[in-house]
Design a protein around this motif. Structure first.
Motif, PDB file in Angstrom:
ATOM      1  N   ASP A 160       0.838  -1.200   0.000  1.00 51.33           N
ATOM      2  CA  ASP A 160       0.000   0.000   0.000  1.00 51.33           C
ATOM      3  C   ASP A 160       0.876   1.255   0.000  1.00 51.33           C
ATOM      4  OD1 ASP A 160      -2.067   1.775   0.095  1.00 51.33           O
ATOM      5  OD2 ASP A 160      -2.772   1.220   2.090  1.00 51.33           O
ATOM      6  N   GLN A 161       1.380   1.621  -1.149  1.00 47.82           N
ATOM      7  CA  GLN A 161       2.207   2.814  -1.298  1.00 47.82           C
ATOM      8  C   GLN A 161       1.922   3.462  -2.653  1.00 47.82           C
ATOM      9  OE1 GLN A 161       6.499   1.767  -1.576  1.00 47.82           O
ATOM     10  NE2 GLN A 161       5.867  -0.354  -1.231  1.00 47.82           N
ATOM     11  N   PRO A 162       2.111   4.773  -2.762  1.00 43.71           N
ATOM     12  CA  PRO A 162       1.670   5.498  -3.966  1.00 43.71           C
ATOM     13  C   PRO A 162       2.505   5.223  -5.207  1.00 43.71           C
ATOM     14  CG  PRO A 162       2.850   6.966  -2.483  1.00 43.71           C
ATOM     15  CD  PRO A 162       2.673   5.673  -1.743  1.00 43.71           C
ATOM     16  N   MET A 163       3.690   4.635  -5.021  1.00 45.32           N
ATOM     17  CA  MET A 163       4.600   4.455  -6.146  1.00 45.32           C
ATOM     18  C   MET A 163       5.353   3.150  -5.952  1.00 45.32           C
ATOM     19  SD  MET A 163       7.458   7.252  -7.310  1.00 45.32           S
ATOM     20  CE  MET A 163       8.097   7.344  -8.973  1.00 45.32           C
ATOM     21  N   LYS A 164       5.531   2.377  -7.008  1.00 48.17           N
ATOM     22  CA  LYS A 164       6.271   1.129  -6.895  1.00 48.17           C
ATOM     23  C   LYS A 164       7.719   1.422  -6.500  1.00 48.17           C
ATOM     24  CE  LYS A 164       3.506  -1.474 -10.230  1.00 48.17           C
ATOM     25  NZ  LYS A 164       3.508  -2.194 -11.533  1.00 48.17           N
ATOM     26  N   PRO A 165       8.292   0.588  -5.623  1.00 47.99           N
ATOM     27  CA  PRO A 165       9.665   0.846  -5.165  1.00 47.99           C
ATOM     28  C   PRO A 165      10.681   0.972  -6.303  1.00 47.99           C
ATOM     29  CG  PRO A 165       8.626  -0.830  -3.806  1.00 47.99           C
ATOM     30  CD  PRO A 165       7.684  -0.561  -4.933  1.00 47.99           C
ATOM     31  N   LEU A 166      10.542   0.142  -7.337  1.00 41.27           N
ATOM     32  CA  LEU A 166      11.488   0.217  -8.450  1.00 41.27           C
ATOM     33  C   LEU A 166      11.338   1.539  -9.205  1.00 41.27           C
ATOM     34  CD1 LEU A 166      13.724  -1.112 -10.063  1.00 41.27           C
ATOM     35  CD2 LEU A 166      11.974  -2.311 -11.408  1.00 41.27           C
ATOM     36  N   ASP A 167      10.112   1.991  -9.386  1.00 42.61           N
ATOM     37  CA  ASP A 167       9.889   3.286 -10.045  1.00 42.61           C
ATOM     38  C   ASP A 167      10.456   4.426  -9.206  1.00 42.61           C
ATOM     39  OD1 ASP A 167       8.601   2.080 -12.168  1.00 42.61           O
ATOM     40  OD2 ASP A 167       6.593   2.337 -11.319  1.00 42.61           O
ATOM     41  N   ARG A 168      10.335   4.296  -7.879  1.00 42.67           N
ATOM     42  CA  ARG A 168      10.886   5.324  -6.997  1.00 42.67           C
ATOM     43  C   ARG A 168      12.408   5.382  -7.126  1.00 42.67           C
ATOM     44  NH1 ARG A 168       9.454   3.265  -2.342  1.00 42.67           N
ATOM     45  NH2 ARG A 168       7.326   4.015  -2.542  1.00 42.67           N
ATOM     46  N   ALA A 169      13.029   4.206  -7.183  1.00 40.75           N
ATOM     47  CA  ALA A 169      14.488   4.157  -7.346  1.00 40.75           C
ATOM     48  C   ALA A 169      14.908   4.778  -8.672  1.00 40.75           C
ATOM     49  CB  ALA A 169      14.969   2.707  -7.262  1.00 40.75           C
ATOM     50  N   MET A 170      14.175   4.463  -9.738  1.00 41.33           N
ATOM     51  CA  MET A 170      14.504   5.012 -11.051  1.00 41.33           C
ATOM     52  C   MET A 170      14.359   6.533 -11.067  1.00 41.33           C
ATOM     53  SD  MET A 170      15.543   2.633 -13.054  1.00 41.33           S
ATOM     54  CE  MET A 170      16.261   1.810 -11.625  1.00 41.33           C
ATOM     55  N   PHE A 171      13.290   7.020 -10.428  1.00 41.69           N
ATOM     56  CA  PHE A 171      13.084   8.469 -10.401  1.00 41.69           C
ATOM     57  C   PHE A 171      14.295   9.167  -9.794  1.00 41.69           C
ATOM     58  CE2 PHE A 171      12.085  12.241  -7.937  1.00 41.69           C
ATOM     59  CZ  PHE A 171      11.535  13.066  -8.906  1.00 41.69           C
ATOM     60  N   TRP A 172      14.801   8.657  -8.671  1.00 39.55           N
ATOM     61  CA  TRP A 172      15.880   9.348  -7.979  1.00 39.55           C
ATOM     62  C   TRP A 172      17.216   9.178  -8.686  1.00 39.55           C
ATOM     63  CZ3 TRP A 172      15.160  13.242  -5.038  1.00 39.55           C
ATOM     64  CH2 TRP A 172      13.957  13.376  -4.344  1.00 39.55           C
ATOM     65  N   ILE A 173      17.437   8.049  -9.325  1.00 43.52           N
ATOM     66  CA  ILE A 173      18.663   7.907 -10.124  1.00 43.52           C
ATOM     67  C   ILE A 173      18.645   8.910 -11.271  1.00 43.52           C
ATOM     68  CG2 ILE A 173      19.936   6.376 -11.682  1.00 43.52           C
ATOM     69  CD1 ILE A 173      19.053   4.026  -9.919  1.00 43.52           C
ATOM     70  N   GLU A 174      17.516   9.000 -11.952  1.00 48.59           N
ATOM     71  CA  GLU A 174      17.402   9.939 -13.071  1.00 48.59           C
ATOM     72  C   GLU A 174      17.389  11.386 -12.579  1.00 48.59           C
ATOM     73  OE1 GLU A 174      15.089   7.024 -16.250  1.00 48.59           O
ATOM     74  OE2 GLU A 174      13.917   8.380 -14.981  1.00 48.59           O
ATOM     75  N   PHE A 175      16.872  11.622 -11.383  1.00 47.79           N
ATOM     76  CA  PHE A 175      16.914  12.956 -10.770  1.00 47.79           C
ATOM     77  C   PHE A 175      18.364  13.421 -10.621  1.00 47.79           C
ATOM     78  CE2 PHE A 175      17.229  15.842  -7.200  1.00 47.79           C
ATOM     79  CZ  PHE A 175      16.115  16.655  -7.323  1.00 47.79           C
ATOM     80  N   VAL A 176      19.216  12.514 -10.126  1.00 48.75           N
ATOM     81  CA  VAL A 176      20.636  12.842  -9.958  1.00 48.75           C
ATOM     82  C   VAL A 176      21.287  13.122 -11.314  1.00 48.75           C
ATOM     83  CG1 VAL A 176      22.875  11.939  -9.216  1.00 48.75           C
ATOM     84  CG2 VAL A 176      20.862  11.612  -7.771  1.00 48.75           C
ATOM     85  N   MET A 177      20.887  12.379 -12.344  1.00 44.87           N
ATOM     86  CA  MET A 177      21.412  12.640 -13.689  1.00 44.87           C
ATOM     87  C   MET A 177      20.998  14.034 -14.174  1.00 44.87           C
ATOM     88  SD  MET A 177      20.781   9.153 -15.828  1.00 44.87           S
ATOM     89  CE  MET A 177      21.144   7.525 -15.174  1.00 44.87           C
ATOM     90  N   ARG A 178      19.721  14.361 -13.986  1.00 41.53           N
ATOM     91  CA  ARG A 178      19.210  15.639 -14.497  1.00 41.53           C
ATOM     92  C   ARG A 178      19.844  16.831 -13.802  1.00 41.53           C
ATOM     93  NH1 ARG A 178      14.235  12.791 -14.246  1.00 41.53           N
ATOM     94  NH2 ARG A 178      13.681  13.838 -12.278  1.00 41.53           N
ATOM     95  N   HIS A 179      20.067  16.704 -12.497  1.00 36.24           N
ATOM     96  CA  HIS A 179      20.500  17.854 -11.707  1.00 36.24           C
ATOM     97  C   HIS A 179      21.971  17.775 -11.282  1.00 36.24           C
ATOM     98  CE1 HIS A 179      16.381  19.353 -11.458  1.00 36.24           C
ATOM     99  NE2 HIS A 179      16.010  18.105 -11.223  1.00 36.24           N
ATOM    100  N   LYS A 180      22.680  16.775 -11.825  1.00 35.99           N
ATOM    101  CA  LYS A 180      24.111  16.629 -11.521  1.00 35.99           C
ATOM    102  C   LYS A 180      24.365  16.445 -10.028  1.00 35.99           C
ATOM    103  CE  LYS A 180      24.666  17.566 -15.879  1.00 35.99           C
ATOM    104  NZ  LYS A 180      24.794  16.453 -16.855  1.00 35.99           N
ATOM    105  N   GLY A 181      23.448  15.757  -9.364  1.00 41.09           N
ATOM    106  CA  GLY A 181      23.578  15.513  -7.937  1.00 41.09           C
ATOM    107  C   GLY A 181      22.302  15.876  -7.191  1.00 41.09           C
TER     108      GLY A 181
END
Length: 526
Positions: free
Chosen positions: A449-470
């Motif tokens: 019962d969570q709003p986002m799948k754990p794997l999708d959450r991990a992908m979001f933050w990895i790509e977040f670091v790519m977009r913002h250089k950290g």
């Protein structure tokens, strides 16, 4: 014209993942840790990112060729060797079976300490050779990676990331100093149990004493295992004013492989992202032969047993007892086992060299999972709502199963004392006492019962670091503070000194005034 526009849009959508594709350098940890790192790699690849994996030449699970990544193989013996690791596991099990004496416990701890010391030493030697290989380092710089993704259970990826000046994302449960939270988040020992203590967040006074003593013991282990390897290396390559743990603590994102259905409540940090069960997924259909065997169990269902990726067999007498216990049950049993076929094996038990663990746990006829207590297996059991019988062997497995036992979803046995009778009793208790399955179903519902799948959450933050250089805005700078500064010992000392000074001045003033008044009254009387 509309048709051409539609075609153009389709083409644009088709190539859109490639437009934002990044380049990720991965330094993984072998064995079971590689299994969950591989999940992240495959998902990143499916999103159009270019992945390069650094691997020692003697890697066990990390293959040099894959459709999902390119690899760079470093000539080193810092990987996992199947034969030597199997020998180490056998030694650990045999030592535990010798008894529960103090000497046995000390011997076990010594073997573990020696093993981890040697592993860290080999890793540091390999990283040193990489740093001195100017051609390799230049090629890594020329590749223009966007970030380094690594498992901090070993330090190679962290050291390499800082040497290359790249943002750092950790796929973490453990660091070279222990459980991941302890490196980055506040950890009050009054209610945060140290791993291996088998304590909860509700501790009595004697338990808090035990927790403190275990903490001191872990500091001694770090002083012996980790400091001698990492301190001189980091001082040589990063400066005498840099502590090696600062390099870990300055990581941008910590992808934590657990959550609070598994972990006891505790303080956390904004750059810790919980992705427990990210490797879990709905089960797929079984092969016809395996499905036929499962269906033959009828209303009794099946039991699944595996001791993970690193343990393929057990001492023969233990295997005989386990097989004999299984033979007395009406359930069918699917057991991943590569050892000698037990003579007591019943017709209800199927031995396999490999089994589709996730698909079997998700099958509606699965009633029980017998496991060693690896994090991946426990999380898959939670995801699918399957209660557990535990045979923890080493490392964090006992601690993992204690957490499940505390939640009422597992029965745990000691490999040193397990036999046919107590194993059969444990199986029957979990199979026929409904509270085990009911509590595991509750735990599974909480996890899902969570709003986002754990794997999708991990992908979001990895790509977040790519977009913002950290992700520096999420990272505390407290790791740069000394312990005196962190705990405000200097501030308390300063304030106490001020209070003492004010008090001293006040007392001196009172004495001075008293003497002056007393001397005047004396003069008047005279």
């Amino acid at each position: 014209m509309p048709r051409l526009t539609l075609v153009a849009l389709v083409v644009l959508l088709f190539y859109s993942p490639l437009v934002n594709a990044g380049k990720v350098l991965v330094y993984p940890l072998d064995g079971s840790h590689w299994i969950n790192m591989k999940v992240l790699i495959e998902e990143l690849h499916s999103r159009g990112h270019e992945i390069t994996v650094l691997r020692p030449s003697d890697s066990w699970y990390i293959k040099p060729e894959s459709p999902h990544y390119q690899s760079i193989t470093v000539n080193s013996t810092a990987g996992f060797d199947e034969e030597s690791f199997g020998s180490f596991v056998t030694t650990m099990v045999n030592m535990r079976r010798e008894g529960a004496s103090l000497w046995t416990r000390i011997s076990l701890e010594y073997e573990l300490v020696a093993h981890f010391y040697q592993m860290n030493k080999q890793v540091i030697e390999m990283v040193g050779e990489m740093f001195e290989n100017t051609e390799l380092m230049q090629s890594l710089r020329n590749a223009k990676y966007d970030l380094v993704l690594t498992d901090p259970g070993i330090g190679a990826g962290v050291l390499l990331g800082h040497r290359l000046g790249l943002p750092l994302v950790l796929n973490v449960r453990w660091t070279i100093q222990g459980e991941g939270h302890h490196a980055i988040a506040p950890t009050p020992l009054s209610y945060v149990p140290i791993p291996m203590t088998e304590l909860t967040d509700k501790m009595t006074f004697p338990q808090r004493v035990k927790n403190i003593l275990y903490y001191i013991f872990t500091r001694i282990q770090i002083w012996y295992i980790t400091d001698p390897n990492y301190k001189p290396f980091v001082h040589r390559y990063f400066g005498n004013d840099v502590h090696y743990m600062e390099l870990f603590q300055s990581a941008d994102i910590w992808l934590m492989r657990n959550d609070f259905t598994f972990e006891f409540p505790r303080p956390t940090m904004p750059n810790i992202v919980y992705m427990s069960g990210f490797q879990c997924k709905p089960s797929k259909p079984l092969s016809k032969e395996l499905e036929d065997f499962v269906q033959s169990s009828g209303e009794h269902g099946i039991i699944v047993m595996t001791l993970g990726t690193l343990v393929a067999k057990l001492p023969e007498d233990i295997a005989e007892d386990i097989a004999a216990a299984f033979a007395q049950l009406p359930q069918k049993v699917i057991w991943r086992y590569k050892g000698k076929r037990p003579s007591t094996l019943g017709n209800n038990t199927l031995l396999l060299d490999w089994l589709p663990q996730n698909d079997l746990l998700g099958h509606p006829k699965t009633r029980l999972f017998v496991a060693h207590g690896g994090t991946n297996g426990i999380q898959e059991a939670i995801y699918h709502g399957v209660p557990l019988v535990g045979l923890p062997l080493m490392f964090d497995q006992q601690d993992n199963f204690f957490r499940m036992k505390a939640r009422g979803v597992a029965k745990v046995l000691d490999i040193a004392t397990v036999n046919k009778d107590n194993f059969l009793e444990a199986l029957k208790e979990v199979l026929y006492e409904p509270t085990y399955r009911e509590k595991m179903t509750t735990l599974s519902n909480l996890h899902r019962d969570q709003p986002m799948k754990p794997l999708d959450r991990a992908m979001f933050w990895i790509e977040f670091v790519m977009r913002h250089k950290g992700a520096k805005h999420l990272r505390t700078e407290s790791y740069k503070m000394s312990r005196i500064q962190y705990y405000s010992v200097d501030v308390v000392a300063f304030l106490l000194a001020v209070i003492l000074l004010v008090f001293t001045v006040f007392i001196s003033a009172v004495k001075f005034l008293w003497r002056r008044v007393f001397s005047r009254s004396k003069v008047k009387r005279e």
